[in-house]
Design an enzyme around this catalytic site. Structure first.
Site, PDB file in Angstrom:
ATOM      1  N   THR A 194      -0.837   7.659  -1.336  1.00  0.00           N
ATOM      2  CA  THR A 194      -2.112   7.543  -2.065  1.00  0.00           C
ATOM      3  C   THR A 194      -3.037   6.511  -1.418  1.00  0.00           C
ATOM      4  OG1 THR A 194      -1.282   5.783  -3.484  1.00  0.00           O
ATOM      5  CG2 THR A 194      -0.918   8.056  -4.235  1.00  0.00           C
TER       6      THR A 194
ATOM      7  N   ASP B 232      -3.273  -9.757  12.869  1.00  0.00           N
ATOM      8  CA  ASP B 232      -2.561  -9.797  11.588  1.00  0.00           C
ATOM      9  C   ASP B 232      -2.308 -11.257  11.211  1.00  0.00           C
ATOM     10  OD1 ASP B 232      -0.379  -7.780   9.875  1.00  0.00           O
ATOM     11  OD2 ASP B 232      -0.202  -9.961   9.768  1.00  0.00           O
TER      12      ASP B 232
ATOM     13  N   ASP C 153       1.398 -12.201  10.430  1.00  0.00           N
ATOM     14  CA  ASP C 153       2.225 -12.278  11.636  1.00  0.00           C
ATOM     15  C   ASP C 153       1.887 -13.514  12.440  1.00  0.00           C
ATOM     16  OD1 ASP C 153       3.733 -10.043  11.163  1.00  0.00           O
ATOM     17  OD2 ASP C 153       2.457  -8.693  12.342  1.00  0.00           O
TER      18      ASP C 153
ATOM     19  N   ARG D 151       0.840  -1.190   0.000  1.00  0.00           N
ATOM     20  CA  ARG D 151       0.000   0.000   0.000  1.00  0.00           C
ATOM     21  C   ARG D 151       0.882   1.249   0.000  1.00  0.00           C
ATOM     22  NH1 ARG D 151      -4.712   1.760   4.121  1.00  0.00           N
ATOM     23  NH2 ARG D 151      -2.976   1.864   5.562  1.00  0.00           N
TER      24      ARG D 151
END
Ligand code: URA
Length: 210
Positions: free
Chosen positions: A109, A201, A204, A105
């Site tokens: 933006t 996550d 993770d 990402r």
């Protein structure tokens, strides 16, 4: 028309998902459970795969018997968490072809940027199964499917462990033709983009990186 979202509410899936959500569940067990749920989700997600008859000889007689039709499946993992679903899927469909999509990402933006793309040939003639455990905003999943369609894919389905309503809506808007199979439609996304109640996550937790 195929249903856009299927939530697999089978008791085994729901039981295993509860264990995965529990923050006390250690990495090795988390990965094992993800594999088991992936196979149960895949069972549902592939029940409409096309079949064709093949003539075989049993020890007793010759029969026409069904086998999967067409070119071999393409399994596409969205890096990195998708990899936790890949091996369990490959053990169900060992001759499937495999591809990877890597996206990050852009912090300015907030849009997904491609850093890796490798897909099997003849995507247009394959059933394409895209895997990513967490359908959160849906931005990276929608972008990955854009790339696969640009590469020729026409028949796609998406498998995830958890989905947020925001991600499902994003996918429905961008790719209404791609059926989603998940173990749970959770309540929402939080401000950090985590699925709530979720499981944290996924990358993770499956790779032990935190
Ligand atoms: N990705 C994750 O791993 N977890 C979430 O809750 C959302 C996105």
């Amino acid at each position: 028309m195929t249903q856009h979202l299927t939530v697999v509410d089978h008791p085994l899936v729901q039981h295993k998902l509860t264990l995965m959500r529990d923050k006390a569940t250690p990495t090795a067990q988390f990965r094992q459970l993800l594999g088991e749920i992936t196979q149960l989700l895949a069972y549902e997600a592939t029940r409409d795969l096309p079949l064709e008859n093949r003539s075989i000889e049993t020890p007793l007689e010759t029969i026409d018997s069904p086998v999967l039709a067409g070119k071999k499946l393409a399994l596409i993992s969205i890096l990195r968490a998708g990899n936790g679903m890949l091996e369990p899927l490959l053990s169900l469909t060992p001759s499937a072809r495999v591809g990877f999509v890597g996206l990050y990402r852009d912090e300015e933006t907030l849009l997904p940027v491609q850093y890796y793309f490798k897909a099997p040939e003849n995507l247009a003639e394959r059933e394409v199964v895209v895997v990513d455990p967490m359908l959160a905003t849906g931005n990276s999943s929608a972008a990955a499917i854009d790339l696969l369609k640009q590469a020729g894919a026409k028949n796609l389905r998406f498998l995830c462990l958890l989905a947020a309503p925001e991600g499902v809506a994003r996918m429905k808007e961008a790719h209404p033709d791609v059926a989603i199979t998940t173990a749970s439609l959770d309540a929402k996304l939080n401000e950090q983009g985590y699925i709530v109640p979720g499981l944290g996550d996924a990358g993770d937790r499956m790779f032990g990186t935190k």
